[in-house]
Design an enzyme around this catalytic site. Sequence first.
Site, short mmCIF file in Angstrom:
data_model
loop_
_atom_site.label_atom_id
_atom_site.label_comp_id
_atom_site.label_asym_id
_atom_site.label_seq_id
_atom_site.Cartn_x
_atom_site.Cartn_y
_atom_site.Cartn_z
N SER A 222 46.98 22.00 53.88
CA SER A 222 48.33 22.49 53.83
C SER A 222 49.31 21.56 54.78
CB SER A 222 48.51 23.87 54.29
OG SER A 222 49.44 24.46 53.95
N LYS A 226 49.67 17.35 54.97
CA LYS A 226 50.88 16.42 54.81
C LYS A 226 50.83 15.13 55.73
CE LYS A 226 53.67 20.48 54.47
NZ LYS A 226 53.68 21.56 53.33
N TRP A 313 53.53 28.05 45.26
CA TRP A 313 54.32 27.47 46.43
C TRP A 313 54.16 26.00 46.89
CZ3 TRP A 313 58.41 29.24 49.00
CH2 TRP A 313 58.75 28.99 50.24
N HIS A 365 45.97 29.98 48.28
CA HIS A 365 45.94 28.83 49.43
C HIS A 365 45.00 29.22 50.53
CE1 HIS A 365 48.62 26.11 51.59
NE2 HIS A 365 48.58 26.98 52.63
C1 GTR Z 1 53.96 27.31 54.87
C2 GTR Z 1 54.78 26.06 54.58
C3 GTR Z 1 53.69 25.28 53.64
C4 GTR Z 1 52.55 24.82 54.17
C5 GTR Z 1 51.87 26.15 54.85
C6 GTR Z 1 50.52 25.89 55.57
O1 GTR Z 1 54.38 28.53 55.40
O2 GTR Z 1 55.86 26.56 53.59
O3 GTR Z 1 54.42 23.85 53.44
O4 GTR Z 1 52.27 23.91 55.01
O5 GTR Z 1 52.68 26.92 55.40
O6 GTR Z 1 50.37 24.97 56.43
O7 GTR Z 1 49.67 26.77 55.46
#
Ligand code: GTR
Length: 383
Positions: A222, A226, A313, A365
């Site tokens: 996540s 990045k 998402w 996720h």
């Molecule tokens: C979310 C964000 C994502 C992702 C995620 C995470 O809130 O919108 O881009 O980075 O967090 O890191 O789990």
Amino acid sequence: LIIFTKTMAQSQVNYDESKVPALHLPSLFISEKGEVIDSREKWEAIRKPEIFRLFQTEVYGQIPKDFDEISFEVTKRSNHQFDLIANLEEVDIKIRRGEKTHVMRLNVFLPKEMEEPAPIILLINHRQKAEDGSLAEEGYWPVAELIQKGFATASFHAETVAPDDIQRFSGGILTNLYPEQLDKKDGLKALGAWGWGAMRAMDYFEQHEAINAKKSVLVGHSRSGKSALWTSANDPRWAITYANESGCGGAALSKRKFGETVEIINNAFPHWFAENFKKYNGAEESLPLDQHMLPALIAPRAVYFASSKDDQWADPKGEYLSLQIGSQVFSRIYDQESPFKLSFEELKGPVHSKTLGYHIREGEHGLTWGDWSIFLEFVEQVW
Ligand code: GTR
């Protein structure tokens, strides 16, 4: 105020494929001056540096590389939860730049039994606090399984470099070492700062006699995914880079505007990306790049992306597409096979070649043992 912003943002989220704009992606193979890039020489001398500068200026900001001194203070600990199979090193990495110093904490597990220096897997960790083996949360950082497969594995918590918080993020290396970055439109922000931390971890691995730093794997899930991608674009020492469900500003194509968008992410996490990235809030079509160019910058070193089906998402299709399109640099410039012959809709299971791989799994996720085990099959055939 935060609730208001989030509600506004959520109402604009698109999950309908028929509403995704027609994709006009900037070319990997035409330089800013219009030159056709058809050889390794031209890619490395012209196009790759152009694309790198675009990401640096417009998206992530600089990762400063200069400091005067680095030292490692190692505490070897026993009585941790993996004591039977692994040695734990708690490392305080001390970096001095001029009069200023910063200390970051790295946790390294080494297999007790090994015949040769172990390959190393580093996880950028934004979840569990880096105190001891307890940061090895089920699945997310499966220390025992990695050790049993012969890897050394390490992790540092994002907080030890730059806190993941709009009020406090500059309290780490920004204030302590690189304060001049704070005023720049392309200055270092949190995603880049975590990448800086991964580089300092690599400095430690390189001088460690029990670690084979040439066989190095950088993993991020996540937001940390990045960061892992941007890190590897900056630092060629990583042999394999794995971005798990890294979504917007990571693996996913921004111009699709599917799920999380540039505006949503910049509003929710203003401390992650360079100030310049905010110019593209609601204006993805004017971005002079897209995320398919990020794996291209890492080529010919190995890149792996993973998605999960319920994580819309993060735009799973946009994650696959960016790797599929970015893989053209692997195939055309570096003569490597691309495993991405199928469209996203046709995928039946994980796909990989020697240097590129992708899987999408059922579920939500998260970085799970299921993700790791598919990814590790890929790793084992890279070297
Ligand atoms: C979310 C964000 C994502 C992702 C995620 C995470 O809130 O919108 O881009 O980075 O967090 O890191 O789990």
